[in-house]
Design a protein around this motif. Structure first.
Motif, PDB file in Angstrom:
ATOM      1  N   SER A 231       5.456   8.083 -16.675  1.00 26.91           N
ATOM      2  CA  SER A 231       4.315   7.793 -15.813  1.00 26.91           C
ATOM      3  C   SER A 231       4.717   8.077 -14.374  1.00 26.91           C
ATOM      4  N   ILE A 232       3.711   8.429 -13.573  1.00 26.68           N
ATOM      5  CA  ILE A 232       3.954   8.723 -12.168  1.00 26.68           C
ATOM      6  C   ILE A 232       3.193   7.708 -11.342  1.00 26.68           C
ATOM      7  N   GLU A 233       3.899   7.054 -10.423  1.00 27.38           N
ATOM      8  CA  GLU A 233       3.301   6.008  -9.602  1.00 27.38           C
ATOM      9  C   GLU A 233       2.933   6.571  -8.232  1.00 27.38           C
ATOM     10  N   SER A 234       1.710   6.284  -7.826  1.00 24.45           N
ATOM     11  CA  SER A 234       1.232   6.708  -6.516  1.00 24.45           C
ATOM     12  C   SER A 234       1.741   5.731  -5.458  1.00 24.45           C
ATOM     13  N   THR A 235       2.177   6.253  -4.307  1.00 23.53           N
ATOM     14  CA  THR A 235       2.713   5.381  -3.259  1.00 23.53           C
ATOM     15  C   THR A 235       1.859   5.363  -1.990  1.00 23.53           C
ATOM     16  N   GLY A 236       0.827   6.169  -1.957  1.00 25.43           N
ATOM     17  CA  GLY A 236       0.017   6.245  -0.744  1.00 25.43           C
ATOM     18  C   GLY A 236      -1.074   5.195  -0.714  1.00 25.43           C
ATOM     19  N   ASP A 237      -1.662   5.046   0.469  1.00 24.80           N
ATOM     20  CA  ASP A 237      -2.825   4.188   0.604  1.00 24.80           C
ATOM     21  C   ASP A 237      -3.946   5.039   1.206  1.00 24.80           C
ATOM     22  N   GLY A 238      -5.119   4.520   1.213  1.00 25.23           N
ATOM     23  CA  GLY A 238      -6.261   5.302   1.647  1.00 25.23           C
ATOM     24  C   GLY A 238      -6.936   5.923   0.442  1.00 25.23           C
ATOM     25  N   PHE A 239      -7.776   6.915   0.685  1.00 30.61           N
ATOM     26  CA  PHE A 239      -8.507   7.582  -0.391  1.00 30.61           C
ATOM     27  C   PHE A 239      -7.606   8.633  -1.018  1.00 30.61           C
ATOM     28  N   ASN A 240      -7.348   8.501  -2.303  1.00 23.60           N
ATOM     29  CA  ASN A 240      -6.506   9.452  -3.027  1.00 23.60           C
ATOM     30  C   ASN A 240      -7.333  10.707  -3.315  1.00 23.60           C
ATOM     31  N   LEU A 241      -7.151  11.739  -2.518  1.00 22.01           N
ATOM     32  CA  LEU A 241      -7.904  12.976  -2.671  1.00 22.01           C
ATOM     33  C   LEU A 241      -7.594  13.649  -4.001  1.00 22.01           C
ATOM     34  N   SER A 242      -6.386  13.496  -4.479  1.00 25.72           N
ATOM     35  CA  SER A 242      -6.012  14.077  -5.768  1.00 25.72           C
ATOM     36  C   SER A 242      -6.880  13.514  -6.892  1.00 25.72           C
ATOM     37  N   THR A 243      -7.041  12.210  -6.909  1.00 22.87           N
ATOM     38  CA  THR A 243      -7.885  11.578  -7.921  1.00 22.87           C
ATOM     39  C   THR A 243      -9.350  11.912  -7.678  1.00 22.87           C
ATOM     40  N   GLY A 244      -9.749  11.971  -6.421  1.00 22.74           N
ATOM     41  CA  GLY A 244     -11.130  12.323  -6.086  1.00 22.74           C
ATOM     42  C   GLY A 244     -11.508  13.703  -6.600  1.00 22.74           C
ATOM     43  N   ILE A 245     -10.610  14.663  -6.455  1.00 19.04           N
ATOM     44  CA  ILE A 245     -10.860  16.022  -6.949  1.00 19.04           C
ATOM     45  C   ILE A 245     -10.985  16.003  -8.469  1.00 19.04           C
ATOM     46  N   LEU A 246     -10.123  15.250  -9.126  1.00 19.21           N
ATOM     47  CA  LEU A 246     -10.146  15.141 -10.581  1.00 19.21           C
ATOM     48  C   LEU A 246     -11.486  14.588 -11.066  1.00 19.21           C
ATOM     49  N   VAL A 247     -11.935  13.508 -10.469  1.00 17.28           N
ATOM     50  CA  VAL A 247     -13.188  12.874 -10.875  1.00 17.28           C
ATOM     51  C   VAL A 247     -14.380  13.772 -10.551  1.00 17.28           C
ATOM     52  N   ALA A 248     -14.397  14.341  -9.351  1.00 20.76           N
ATOM     53  CA  ALA A 248     -15.519  15.207  -8.945  1.00 20.76           C
ATOM     54  C   ALA A 248     -15.635  16.421  -9.859  1.00 20.76           C
ATOM     55  N   HIS A 249     -14.506  17.052 -10.164  1.00 24.49           N
ATOM     56  CA  HIS A 249     -14.564  18.211 -11.058  1.00 24.49           C
ATOM     57  C   HIS A 249     -15.044  17.800 -12.445  1.00 24.49           C
TER      58      HIS A 249
END
Length: 170
Positions: A96-114
């Motif tokens: 598993s890969i753990e996200s360390t950032g805060d704010g809006f995760n653009l990577s996940t946003g792109i995944l969901v939008a697509h």
């Protein structure tokens, strides 16, 4: 042809149906909307591939908007202890890969939008396919075009030329 050749010839089980003239206006509208959706889906898929390369390659970063890093920034995506270089390619991997950032995760946003826009793309592909009365395999190709990088651009060009050719009076 000889009598034996005629009897062994395989007839075409699904003759090519032509679009009905009364649907030509609806087809033209469906084509315009399909063209836009195809480009949006293709660009979204390319962004998704870029995001996956950033996250799952040895770079292991994700893109964030806002939060502590400013407007747009990258944060490390930390692979878990069970991760090897090949782990993410295996189904049911414990990696598993753990996200360390805060704010809006653009990577996940792109995944969901697509993902959601792909559903819209499928519906519009189905509409164009059914109005044009194409064989089912054509719909399968159009559907795959939304998940294979660059194929949506090729399929859009092909579908556009085919629709225009079939709607042009002979």
């Amino acid at each position: 042809m000889s009598a034996t050749q005629e009897s062994t010839a395989i007839p075409n089980p699904t003759p090519q149906l032509k679009p009905r003239p009364e649907t030509f206006l609806a087809i033209r509208k469906a084509l315009r909307v399909y063209q836009v959706a195809s480009v949006i889906t293709g660009v979204g898929l390319l962004l998704l591939v870029a995001e996956m390369i950033l996250k799952y390659s040895p770079l292991h970063v994700e893109v964030f908007l806002g939060g502590s890093g400013g407007l747009a920034w990258t944060a490390p995506a930390l692979p878990g202890p069970a991760c090897e270089w090949f782990s993410l390619l295996l189904p049911n991997s414990a990696c598993s890969i753990e996200s360390t950032g805060d704010g809006f995760n653009l990577s996940t946003g792109i995944l969901v939008a697509h993902g959601w826009f792909y559903v819209v793309y499928l519906a519009l592909s189905f509409r164009l396919w059914s109005l044009m009365r194409w064989p089912f395999r054509t719909f399968v190709v159009l559907a795959l075009a939304g998940v294979v990088p660059f194929l949506s651009f090729i399929a859009e060009s092909w579908a556009t030329s085919r629709v225009r050719r079939q709607l042009t009076p002979q």
